[in-house]
Design an enzyme around this catalytic site. Structure first.
Site, PDB file in Angstrom:
ATOM      1  N   TYR A 294      10.244  -5.552  -2.811  1.00  0.00           N
ATOM      2  CA  TYR A 294       9.753  -5.416  -1.437  1.00  0.00           C
ATOM      3  C   TYR A 294       8.408  -6.094  -1.235  1.00  0.00           C
ATOM      4  O   TYR A 294       8.123  -6.632  -0.175  1.00  0.00           O
ATOM      5  CB  TYR A 294       9.608  -3.933  -1.075  1.00  0.00           C
ATOM      6  CG  TYR A 294      10.877  -3.240  -0.687  1.00  0.00           C
ATOM      7  CD1 TYR A 294      12.003  -3.285  -1.495  1.00  0.00           C
ATOM      8  CD2 TYR A 294      10.955  -2.511   0.493  1.00  0.00           C
ATOM      9  CE1 TYR A 294      13.158  -2.628  -1.142  1.00  0.00           C
ATOM     10  CE2 TYR A 294      12.108  -1.844   0.855  1.00  0.00           C
ATOM     11  CZ  TYR A 294      13.208  -1.903   0.035  1.00  0.00           C
ATOM     12  OH  TYR A 294      14.354  -1.244   0.393  1.00  0.00           O
TER      13      TYR A 294
ATOM     14  N   LYS B 290      17.597  -1.045 -15.128  1.00  0.00           N
ATOM     15  CA  LYS B 290      18.615  -2.093 -15.313  1.00  0.00           C
ATOM     16  C   LYS B 290      18.087  -3.041 -16.390  1.00  0.00           C
ATOM     17  O   LYS B 290      17.977  -4.261 -16.187  1.00  0.00           O
ATOM     18  CB  LYS B 290      18.848  -2.806 -13.960  1.00  0.00           C
ATOM     19  CG  LYS B 290      19.944  -3.841 -13.945  1.00  0.00           C
ATOM     20  CD  LYS B 290      21.342  -3.265 -13.931  1.00  0.00           C
ATOM     21  CE  LYS B 290      22.375  -4.378 -14.052  1.00  0.00           C
ATOM     22  NZ  LYS B 290      23.742  -3.867 -14.277  1.00  0.00           N
TER      23      LYS B 290
ATOM     24  N   ASP C  37      15.759   2.991  -2.813  1.00  0.00           N
ATOM     25  CA  ASP C  37      16.249   2.851  -1.438  1.00  0.00           C
ATOM     26  C   ASP C  37      17.755   3.107  -1.412  1.00  0.00           C
ATOM     27  O   ASP C  37      18.265   3.889  -0.602  1.00  0.00           O
ATOM     28  CB  ASP C  37      15.946   1.439  -0.920  1.00  0.00           C
ATOM     29  CG  ASP C  37      16.471   1.234   0.491  1.00  0.00           C
ATOM     30  OD1 ASP C  37      16.295   2.146   1.309  1.00  0.00           O
ATOM     31  OD2 ASP C  37      17.071   0.167   0.757  1.00  0.00           O
TER      32      ASP C  37
HETATM   33  C1  IPM Z   1      13.888   3.442   3.816  1.00  0.00           C
HETATM   34  C2  IPM Z   1      14.262   2.256   4.661  1.00  0.00           C
HETATM   35  C3  IPM Z   1      13.215   1.165   4.519  1.00  0.00           C
HETATM   36  C4  IPM Z   1      13.226   0.736   3.061  1.00  0.00           C
HETATM   37  C5  IPM Z   1      13.394  -0.053   5.422  1.00  0.00           C
HETATM   38  C6  IPM Z   1      13.546   0.331   6.861  1.00  0.00           C
HETATM   39  C7  IPM Z   1      12.264  -1.017   5.253  1.00  0.00           C
HETATM   40  O1  IPM Z   1      15.544   1.808   4.377  1.00  0.00           O
HETATM   41  O2  IPM Z   1      12.791   3.995   4.028  1.00  0.00           O
HETATM   42  O3  IPM Z   1      14.698   3.834   2.978  1.00  0.00           O
HETATM   43  O4  IPM Z   1      14.048  -0.089   2.662  1.00  0.00           O
HETATM   44  O5  IPM Z   1      12.377   1.233   2.312  1.00  0.00           O
HETATM   45 MN    MN Z   2      16.628   3.086   3.032  1.00  0.00          MN
END
Ligand code: IPM
Ligand code: MN
Ligand code: NAD
Length: 365
Positions: free
Chosen positions: A146, A196, A252
């Protein structure tokens, strides 16, 4: 009388509907406990882009900087609608990730919990569920893919290309590992490390650091599981898990799977904790498919309030009462449509109906 300033970012889609129920409960908690909550609403997300020209406006940053804690509703638009906003200003890249980065909220707690009385909400068979579902995903929230380096362009062969990297340094891994071991120590003293390392070098370093930190927690057993296998075990035997730790992207995906085995993402609250600031949000998105219909399940948003009471304001007893109030509404046979199966004998309630009943239950305690 103690007083706390709370930034209220209602967000997009179902955000305003479920936030209304959360603030209903916050106001009640304030009355019952002689605590003052100063609720400070501020624009955030796609709606803020349209009204203020930025999805994380300066005035919202100021409100959040001043706040003792931040309560955030889901943000984002449907796939089609989001194209109306430039890519880097869309709510996720323009507001949510900058919020996480600004307050360095590296530790994301995502409880996956369903008491035995509510096991019928789960799509899993009762023999798989046993005594209910009760584990917590600890997701690293400000590193990995991210937040790694990103590059797009045209390569030497004239092809469009993208390159984004999964980056961690040992300190980033160590601090989330400590949070995970501390949490495991307070629970069943078993930590599942999800990785992983058969492919990713980032997981090799991750596992090394988990092992090093684990030396200071000899009372906690570490179990290493590859992320793909973990996805299967979540369906086949979720009872084996108690505390799970993982990097940002794995967290996520597996936390949404957690919502799936509970029966709805509407049952997934979360806490995002940094060194000096915490914010609280449902794990799910803005659910554009059901927005404006008063059918969203506000459990995730009210549960995020309960997590805030416990983790930011030291009000653990009151937090427990909020959880209990929500579960007792469900236990009486009421449910929002996301949790009702065809032919099931449920008394359907609206978003605000659920909030009102939770408030009534809370008053009784
Ligand atoms: C979450 C969401 C977010 C992420 C997105 C909206 C950026 O899916 O909080 O799980 O991927 O972290
Ligand atoms: Mn999410
Ligand atoms: P989503 O989580 O919004 O919805 C997935 C499914 O779950 C939908 O069918 C939805 O109706 C249902 N659902 C989610 N929350 C619910 C609730 N409280 N009650 C009842 N049903 C609920 O995922 P999506 O549709 O993939 O994403 C929609 C938008 O949300 C996207 O723009 C995405 O980027 C954004 N998003 C934001 C956050 C966040 O703010 N932290 C998290 C995830 C997704």
């Amino acid at each position: 009388m103690s007083s706390f300033k709370i930034a209220i970012l209602e967000g997009d889609g179902i955000g305003p509907e479920i936030m209304t129920e959360a603030t209903k409960i916050l106001n009640l908690v304030s009355e019952r406990n002689n605590v003052h909550f100063d609720l400070c609403p501020a624009p955030f997300g796609a709606s803020a882009y349209f009204s203020h020209g930025h999805s994380f406006p300066e005035e919202t940053k100021a409100v959040c900087d001043e706040a003792d804690a931040i309560l955030k509703g889901p943000i984002g638009l449907s796939h089609e609608e989001s194209k109306k906003i430039p890519v880097d200003m869309q709510a996720e890249r323009g507001a949510l990730l900058p919020l996480r980065r600004r307050y360095n909220t590296f530790a994301n707690f995502r409880p996956v919990y369903l008491p035995r009385e509510l096991a019928h909400f789960s799509p899993l068979k009762s023999e798989i569920i046993g005594n209910g579902i009760d584990f917590i995903i600890i997701r690293e929230l400000v590193g990995g893919l991210y937040f790694g380096n990103k590059e797009t362009g045209i390569n030497e062969d004239g092809k469009r290309f993208v390159n984004e990297s999964l980056e961690y340094d040992e300190d980033q891994i160590r601090r989330i590992a400590r949070v995970a071991f501390d949490t495991a120590r307070k629970r069943k003293k078993v930590l599942h490390n999800i990785h992983k390392s058969n492919v990713l070098k980032s997981s090799v370093l991750w596992n090394e650091v988990i092992g090093e930190v684990g030396e200071s927690y000899p009372d906690v057993e570490i179990i290493h599981i590859l992320v793909d296998a973990a996805a299967t075990y979540l369906c086949l035997n979720p009872g084996q898990f108690d505390v799970m730790v993982m990097e940002n992207m794995f967290g996520d995906i597996l936390s949404d799977q957690g919502g799936g085995i509970l029966g709805s993402l509407g049952l997934m609250p979360s806490a995002c904790i940094g060194p000096n600031k915490a914010y609280y949000e449902p794990s799910h998105g803005s659910a554009p498919d059901i927005a404006g219909q008063r059918i969203a399940n506000p459990y995730s948003m009210i549960g995020s309030v309960a997590m805030m009471l416990e983790m930011s304001f030291d009000m653990e007893d009151e937090a427990k009462k909020v959880w209990h109030a929500m579960q007792s509404v469900f236990a009486q046979g009421f449910s929002t449509p996301d949790l009702s199966k065809p032919g099931a004998d449920v008394k359907m309630i609206s978003t605000d109906g659920f909030g009102d009943m939770v408030a009534e239950e809370l008053v009784k305690q």
